[in-house]
Design an enzyme around this catalytic site. Structure first.
Site, PDB file in Angstrom:
ATOM      1  CG  HIS A  44      31.948 -27.979 -19.497  1.00  0.00           C
ATOM      2  ND1 HIS A  44      31.833 -28.478 -18.217  1.00  0.00           N
ATOM      3  CD2 HIS A  44      32.849 -28.778 -20.110  1.00  0.00           C
ATOM      4  CE1 HIS A  44      32.618 -29.528 -18.080  1.00  0.00           C
ATOM      5  NE2 HIS A  44      33.253 -29.744 -19.217  1.00  0.00           N
ATOM      6  CD  GLU A  45      33.675 -28.597 -23.931  1.00  0.00           C
ATOM      7  OE1 GLU A  45      34.919 -28.632 -23.836  1.00  0.00           O
ATOM      8  OE2 GLU A  45      32.930 -29.525 -23.512  1.00  0.00           O
ATOM      9  CG  HIS A  48      37.622 -28.073 -20.707  1.00  0.00           C
ATOM     10  ND1 HIS A  48      38.328 -28.699 -19.700  1.00  0.00           N
ATOM     11  CD2 HIS A  48      36.430 -28.718 -20.768  1.00  0.00           C
ATOM     12  CE1 HIS A  48      37.581 -29.690 -19.185  1.00  0.00           C
ATOM     13  NE2 HIS A  48      36.424 -29.707 -19.812  1.00  0.00           N
ATOM     14  CD  GLU A  94      35.206 -32.000 -16.616  1.00  0.00           C
ATOM     15  OE1 GLU A  94      36.019 -31.944 -17.557  1.00  0.00           O
ATOM     16  OE2 GLU A  94      33.986 -31.925 -16.778  1.00  0.00           O
TER      17      GLU A  94
HETATM   18 ZN    ZN Z   1      34.870 -31.097 -19.457  1.00  0.00          ZN
END
Ligand code: ZN
Length: 506
Positions: free
Chosen positions: A268-269, A272, A298
């Site tokens: 997830h990170e 980003h 997101e």
């Molecule tokens: Zn996030």
């Protein structure tokens, strides 16, 4: 057309770059506070942050910056190219946001933010909503006043949403969320009633942290994170920070008993982080290259975490490496059972631990409460009761305490109203981007199964990361996918996937 040299523009750029450098320093000491700083330094660090915030505020509200912008506004708009015009537009928006709020209100918000956070931490620990309620009431009043200052033409809640998802309003979000409710609530109910439930027992056991870290680092690098211009460390809550696109810092946390949580937090990170590392070259200190909105950010993390890493082809590629890393129970799993186990759906009290099917309902509940608080149809004192009855209606469960209910998130303790919708808008954007990628690059799933992630990364970079703030989110989704945001794709994706996992026929 060759853009002309405009001295006010050049001065503006110098000032914006300086602000960007100072923000980079702020971000680095913020990262340090979460990752490296000894706890004893907390008080000193708070003073350092406050001093630097003062310097940054001086720069962002510098009257000379306002003069440059005023002169540039008078100039012929044809004298600037697309990128320059975007820098001017963004700088004007930021300047307005920073200067339209009276100093008294800025200070009251900052004071309530730090005091409110401490009160929230204690109220949550002691399960005493009544102690937090006064903070929430004050924040509501201040945020309504704030909205009147910055966006006097907008509904106050829309003004708060605009900070996180510009150009998006209740009018756009409400029908999308209604549609999600109508489709997802019955589906979740059916899954709960189902006798068949995937086996997840092999995900229990002991998973050495150093093995988890090595695996996470490898996968993050495989999907494209550049460790020469980034780092991965440990913090209490996973986040993505850093001072510059050449210095992107992602974090995770490890539990010996669960490797999935940590691994998927890293992915997830990384999503980003790829957005930040992929910003427009040559403009990395200017607003034109910045990430567009919270929802679009997101969408990038969820794209990698859910659309790619929770897919079958991804499991096909990594199953062997995962089994090789960890002995024990996992040896009983197959690719199929592993895929099912990481995609189970189970209503739970806590938003951040929710699966992709129940997550939107956590967000919708918060959106509806924020709407109610702003339009006066709900009052703060009734929130625990409202919260619990909505949880019952949407997910069929009732939190036993407010700690597990209305007090769980930190957002309201810092006055961040209007933030929650971005999470689910991000999931819908991610799904729509993914669908377009599959139609433009039909080999995508084969590539994932072989571990070839570069074509995906290039596509995201060209279409989204490198586009910075050139377009509104509405324009971007139209340009990339050929149509406006359409929740049908998200709903279809969830229905197809979960009906297959839970072996539902129709
Ligand atoms: Zn996030």
């Amino acid at each position: 057309m060759e853009p002309v040299i405009n001295n006010d523009y050049l001065e503006l750029i110098e000032k914006l770059k300086e602000i960007s450098h100072l923000n980079g320093v702020m971000s680095t000491i913020g990262w340090d506070q979460e990752v490296m700083m000894p706890t004893g330094a907390a008080e000193a660090r708070a003073k350092q942050i406050s001093a630097l915030a003062g310097v940054i505020h001086e720069r962002t509200t510098d009257p000379r910056l306002g003069d440059c912008l005023a002169t540039l506004k008078e100039a012929d708009s044809d004298s600037f190219d697309l990128l320059q015009a975007c820098n001017i537009r963004e700088a004007q928006r930021n300047f307005d946001l920073d200067t339209k709020v009276p100093k008294r209100l800025v200070m009251e918000l900052a004071e309530l933010g730090s005091r409110g956070h401490l009160i929230w931490v204690t109220a949550r620990k002691e399960n005493k909503f009544a102690n937090f309620a006064p903070v929430l009431k004050q924040f509501l009043a201040l945020k309504k006043e704030w909205a009147q200052c910055v966006f006097p033409d907008k509904n106050p809640y829309d003004a708060n949403i605009d900070i996180f998802e510009r150009g998006t309003s209740m009018a756009e979000i409400t029908p999308i969320f209604e549609q999600l409710k109508a489709e997802l609530i019955p589906l979740i109910q059916t899954i709960q009633d189902r006798q068949y439930q995937p086996d997840t027992s092999f995900l229990q056991g002991t998973f050495p942290v150093e093995k988890q870290e090595a695996l996470a680092r490898q996968i993050s690098q495989d999907i494209g994170f550049n460790f020469d211009q980034g780092r991965m460390d440990v913090s209490v809550h996973p986040f993505c920070g850093g001072s510059h696109p050449t210095d992107v810092r992602i974090t995770t946390r490890y539990k010996e008993s669960d490797f999935i949580e940590s691994l998927y937090a890293v992915i997830h990170e990384t999503g980003h982080g790829l957005y930040e590392q992929g910003r427009m070259p040559g403009y990395q200190e200017l607003p034109v290259s910045e990430s567009l909105t919270m929802g679009i950010h997101e969408s990038q993390s969820l794209f990698w975490e859910r659309m790619i890493a929770q897919s079958k082809p991804f499991c096909v590629h990594y199953f062997e490496s995962i089994c090789a890393a960890f002995q024990g129970n996992l040896q009983r799993a197959t690719v199929d059972s592993f895929y099912q186990a990481i995609n189970t759906c189970k209503p739970d009290f806590i938003r951040v631990e929710a699966d992709e099917l129940t997550y939107p309902l956590h967000v919708i509940l918060r959106f509806e409460i924020e709407k109610g608080l702003f339009d006066g149809s709900m009052c703060v004192d009734d929130l625990p009761e409202i919260w619990n009855s909505m949880m019952m209606k949407y997910l069929g469960i009732k939190p036993p305490t407010d700690t597990l209910g209305v007090l769980q998130d930190s957002h309201w303790a810092s006055g961040a109203f209007g933030y929650f919708p971005s999470y689910t808008l991000g999931a819908i954007y991610a799904c729509q981007f993914h669908r377009t990628l599959l139609s433009e690059q039909p080999d995508t799933e084969k590539n994932i199964a072989k571990g070839h992630f570069t074509p995906i990364n290039h596509w995201l970079n060209e279409k989204i990361h490198s586009q910075g703030t050139l377009y509104t989110p509405q324009e971007l989704i139209q340009r990339v996918t050929g149509e406006p945001l359409n929740p049908d794709y998200f709903i279809d994706y969830l229905k197809t996937k979960y009906k297959s996992i839970y072996q539902l026929d129709s």
